[in-house]
Design a protein around this motif. Structure first.
Motif, PDB file in Angstrom:
ATOM      1  N   ARG A  58       0.852  -1.183   0.000  1.00 47.59           N
ATOM      2  CA  ARG A  58       0.000   0.000   0.000  1.00 47.59           C
ATOM      3  C   ARG A  58       0.890   1.236   0.000  1.00 47.59           C
ATOM      4  NH1 ARG A  58      -5.382  -1.033   0.697  1.00 47.59           N
ATOM      5  NH2 ARG A  58      -5.851  -3.111   1.475  1.00 47.59           N
ATOM      6  N   LEU A  59       0.479   2.220  -0.793  1.00 51.04           N
ATOM      7  CA  LEU A  59       1.203   3.486  -0.847  1.00 51.04           C
ATOM      8  C   LEU A  59       0.494   4.508   0.021  1.00 51.04           C
ATOM      9  CD1 LEU A  59       1.773   3.641  -4.709  1.00 51.04           C
ATOM     10  CD2 LEU A  59       3.354   2.838  -2.960  1.00 51.04           C
ATOM     11  N   PRO A  60       1.229   5.247   0.853  1.00 56.91           N
ATOM     12  CA  PRO A  60       0.566   6.232   1.707  1.00 56.91           C
ATOM     13  C   PRO A  60       0.007   7.386   0.899  1.00 56.91           C
ATOM     14  CG  PRO A  60       2.947   6.377   1.935  1.00 56.91           C
ATOM     15  CD  PRO A  60       2.663   5.203   1.070  1.00 56.91           C
ATOM     16  N   VAL A  61      -1.148   7.884   1.311  1.00 57.67           N
ATOM     17  CA  VAL A  61      -1.790   9.014   0.656  1.00 57.67           C
ATOM     18  C   VAL A  61      -1.272  10.283   1.305  1.00 57.67           C
ATOM     19  CG1 VAL A  61      -3.981  10.153   0.236  1.00 57.67           C
ATOM     20  CG2 VAL A  61      -3.840   7.683   0.118  1.00 57.67           C
ATOM     21  N   THR A  62      -0.803  11.226   0.508  1.00 61.98           N
ATOM     22  CA  THR A  62      -0.340  12.502   1.047  1.00 61.98           C
ATOM     23  C   THR A  62      -1.100  13.627   0.374  1.00 61.98           C
ATOM     24  OG1 THR A  62       1.413  12.596  -0.601  1.00 61.98           O
ATOM     25  CG2 THR A  62       1.985  11.659   1.527  1.00 61.98           C
ATOM     26  N   GLY A  63      -1.368  14.657   1.144  1.00 70.52           N
ATOM     27  CA  GLY A  63      -2.032  15.828   0.595  1.00 70.52           C
ATOM     28  C   GLY A  63      -3.541  15.759   0.609  1.00 70.52           C
ATOM     29  N   GLN A  64      -4.106  14.671   1.023  1.00 66.76           N
ATOM     30  CA  GLN A  64      -5.564  14.538   1.082  1.00 66.76           C
ATOM     31  C   GLN A  64      -5.916  13.446   2.081  1.00 66.76           C
ATOM     32  OE1 GLN A  64      -6.711  13.526  -2.868  1.00 66.76           O
ATOM     33  NE2 GLN A  64      -5.989  11.443  -2.738  1.00 66.76           N
ATOM     34  N   TRP A  65      -7.173  13.430   2.474  1.00 68.26           N
ATOM     35  CA  TRP A  65      -7.642  12.403   3.394  1.00 68.26           C
ATOM     36  C   TRP A  65      -7.992  11.150   2.622  1.00 68.26           C
ATOM     37  CZ3 TRP A  65      -7.106  13.033   8.424  1.00 68.26           C
ATOM     38  CH2 TRP A  65      -7.006  14.315   8.917  1.00 68.26           C
ATOM     39  N   GLY A  66      -7.881  10.007   3.249  1.00 75.10           N
ATOM     40  CA  GLY A  66      -8.293   8.768   2.616  1.00 75.10           C
ATOM     41  C   GLY A  66      -7.401   7.606   3.006  1.00 75.10           C
ATOM     42  N   ARG A  67      -7.805   6.453   2.550  1.00 78.02           N
ATOM     43  CA  ARG A  67      -7.033   5.243   2.812  1.00 78.02           C
ATOM     44  C   ARG A  67      -5.784   5.221   1.957  1.00 78.02           C
ATOM     45  NH1 ARG A  67     -11.687   0.611   2.517  1.00 78.02           N
ATOM     46  NH2 ARG A  67     -12.873   1.273   4.327  1.00 78.02           N
ATOM     47  N   ASP A  68      -4.858   4.372   2.369  1.00 80.73           N
ATOM     48  CA  ASP A  68      -3.670   4.160   1.551  1.00 80.73           C
ATOM     49  C   ASP A  68      -4.074   3.472   0.251  1.00 80.73           C
ATOM     50  OD1 ASP A  68      -2.190   5.242   3.565  1.00 80.73           O
ATOM     51  OD2 ASP A  68      -1.522   3.334   4.379  1.00 80.73           O
ATOM     52  N   VAL A  69      -3.349   3.749  -0.818  1.00 79.98           N
ATOM     53  CA  VAL A  69      -3.671   3.219  -2.136  1.00 79.98           C
ATOM     54  C   VAL A  69      -3.079   1.823  -2.277  1.00 79.98           C
ATOM     55  CG1 VAL A  69      -3.410   3.612  -4.614  1.00 79.98           C
ATOM     56  CG2 VAL A  69      -3.664   5.553  -3.084  1.00 79.98           C
ATOM     57  N   ALA A  70      -3.920   0.870  -2.657  1.00 77.55           N
ATOM     58  CA  ALA A  70      -3.476  -0.514  -2.815  1.00 77.55           C
ATOM     59  C   ALA A  70      -2.767  -0.699  -4.153  1.00 77.55           C
ATOM     60  CB  ALA A  70      -4.668  -1.457  -2.734  1.00 77.55           C
ATOM     61  N   VAL A  71      -1.713  -1.477  -4.135  1.00 78.05           N
ATOM     62  CA  VAL A  71      -0.982  -1.848  -5.344  1.00 78.05           C
ATOM     63  C   VAL A  71      -1.271  -3.322  -5.593  1.00 78.05           C
ATOM     64  CG1 VAL A  71       1.278  -2.000  -6.444  1.00 78.05           C
ATOM     65  CG2 VAL A  71       0.800  -0.143  -4.851  1.00 78.05           C
ATOM     66  N   TYR A  72      -1.848  -3.629  -6.764  1.00 78.37           N
ATOM     67  CA  TYR A  72      -2.304  -4.985  -7.077  1.00 78.37           C
ATOM     68  C   TYR A  72      -1.312  -5.695  -7.990  1.00 78.37           C
ATOM     69  CZ  TYR A  72      -6.738  -3.309  -5.280  1.00 78.37           C
ATOM     70  OH  TYR A  72      -7.713  -2.790  -4.477  1.00 78.37           O
ATOM     71  N   ALA A  73      -1.269  -7.014  -7.858  1.00 78.64           N
ATOM     72  CA  ALA A  73      -0.474  -7.865  -8.734  1.00 78.64           C
ATOM     73  C   ALA A  73      -1.342  -9.037  -9.167  1.00 78.64           C
ATOM     74  CB  ALA A  73       0.773  -8.362  -8.023  1.00 78.64           C
ATOM     75  N   ALA A  74      -1.084  -9.544 -10.365  1.00 80.58           N
ATOM     76  CA  ALA A  74      -1.842 -10.685 -10.894  1.00 80.58           C
ATOM     77  C   ALA A  74      -1.138 -11.969 -10.489  1.00 80.58           C
ATOM     78  CB  ALA A  74      -1.949 -10.577 -12.409  1.00 80.58           C
ATOM     79  N   GLU A  75      -1.330 -12.360  -9.242  1.00 74.95           N
ATOM     80  CA  GLU A  75      -0.731 -13.590  -8.732  1.00 74.95           C
ATOM     81  C   GLU A  75      -1.599 -14.119  -7.598  1.00 74.95           C
ATOM     82  OE1 GLU A  75       2.517 -11.485  -5.790  1.00 74.95           O
ATOM     83  OE2 GLU A  75       3.057 -11.813  -7.881  1.00 74.95           O
ATOM     84  N   PRO A  76      -1.647 -15.413  -7.427  1.00 70.11           N
ATOM     85  CA  PRO A  76      -2.442 -15.971  -6.320  1.00 70.11           C
ATOM     86  C   PRO A  76      -1.709 -15.799  -4.996  1.00 70.11           C
ATOM     87  CG  PRO A  76      -1.400 -17.719  -7.557  1.00 70.11           C
ATOM     88  CD  PRO A  76      -1.089 -16.441  -8.286  1.00 70.11           C
ATOM     89  N   GLY A  77      -2.487 -15.843  -3.938  1.00 74.31           N
ATOM     90  CA  GLY A  77      -1.898 -15.767  -2.610  1.00 74.31           C
ATOM     91  C   GLY A  77      -2.618 -14.761  -1.734  1.00 74.31           C
ATOM     92  N   PRO A  78      -2.272 -14.746  -0.462  1.00 76.51           N
ATOM     93  CA  PRO A  78      -2.909 -13.802   0.453  1.00 76.51           C
ATOM     94  C   PRO A  78      -2.353 -12.395   0.253  1.00 76.51           C
ATOM     95  CG  PRO A  78      -1.241 -15.037   1.609  1.00 76.51           C
ATOM     96  CD  PRO A  78      -1.330 -15.622   0.228  1.00 76.51           C
ATOM     97  N   ASP A  79      -3.116 -11.408   0.705  1.00 76.14           N
ATOM     98  CA  ASP A  79      -2.674 -10.025   0.626  1.00 76.14           C
ATOM     99  C   ASP A  79      -1.486  -9.802   1.559  1.00 76.14           C
ATOM    100  OD1 ASP A  79      -4.675  -9.504  -1.137  1.00 76.14           O
ATOM    101  OD2 ASP A  79      -5.997  -8.535   0.311  1.00 76.14           O
ATOM    102  N   ALA A  80      -0.646  -8.853   1.188  1.00 74.66           N
ATOM    103  CA  ALA A  80       0.490  -8.494   2.030  1.00 74.66           C
ATOM    104  C   ALA A  80      -0.010  -7.801   3.290  1.00 74.66           C
ATOM    105  CB  ALA A  80       1.435  -7.580   1.269  1.00 74.66           C
ATOM    106  N   ASP A  81       0.732  -7.961   4.363  1.00 72.30           N
ATOM    107  CA  ASP A  81       0.368  -7.304   5.619  1.00 72.30           C
ATOM    108  C   ASP A  81       0.606  -5.809   5.456  1.00 72.30           C
ATOM    109  OD1 ASP A  81      -0.391  -6.923   8.233  1.00 72.30           O
ATOM    110  OD2 ASP A  81       1.623  -7.299   9.019  1.00 72.30           O
TER     111      ASP A  81
END
Length: 140
Positions: A58-81
């Motif tokens: 996840r990339l931190p959001v700066t300059g505005q309110w909101g959740r961190d931006v998720a970075v997706y990959a096309a691979e199976p498996g659980p999400d990163a912590d």
């Protein structure tokens, strides 16, 4: 908005070809609205959890309110912590605030001095304040 499987195949192909990306980057790459890309990713992750797409970071959001931006990959498996230490995040926010409002904070700190020489002294860089103070005493 109707979900179309062709969008999913285009998104997966783009992620495999170019590597992990955010929804905005995918939308720009595929020339699709961000809303369609985000809903397609959400539907895919809901219908096939842990099989097609996963969050790698996840990339931190700066300059505005909101959740961190998720970075997706096309691979199976659980999400990163992606847990964020609240104390560390608060410190980052306070640092950005101090950088952005440096002049205002300096001007407020001058009010604590018993006899302010110049009300605009807080707007001057710290390294130049002593020279300006000496100059204002001589000319003033």
């Amino acid at each position: 908005m109707k979900f179309q499987p062709i969008h999913r195949s285009r998104i997966v192909a783009a992620l495999q070809e170019y590597g992990p990306m955010t929804t905005q980057e995918l939308a720009d790459q595929l020339d699709l609205p961000k809303k369609i890309v985000a809903s397609c990713i959400a539907n895919t992750r809901y219908l096939h959890p842990g099989k097609i797409l996963r969050v790698v970071r996840r990339l931190p959001v700066t300059g505005q309110w909101g959740r961190d931006v998720a970075v997706y990959a096309a691979e199976p498996g659980p999400d990163a912590d992606c847990k964020v230490n609240p104390a560390k995040r608060r410190k980052q926010v306070q640092t950005r605030y101090r950088e952005k409002h440096k002049a205002l904070i300096s001007a407020r700190s001058l009010k604590k001095i018993p006899s302010p020489i110049n009300p605009f002294m807080g707007l001057v860089a710290r390294e130049n304040r002593s020279a300006l103070a000496r100059y204002s005493r001589i000319t003033g």
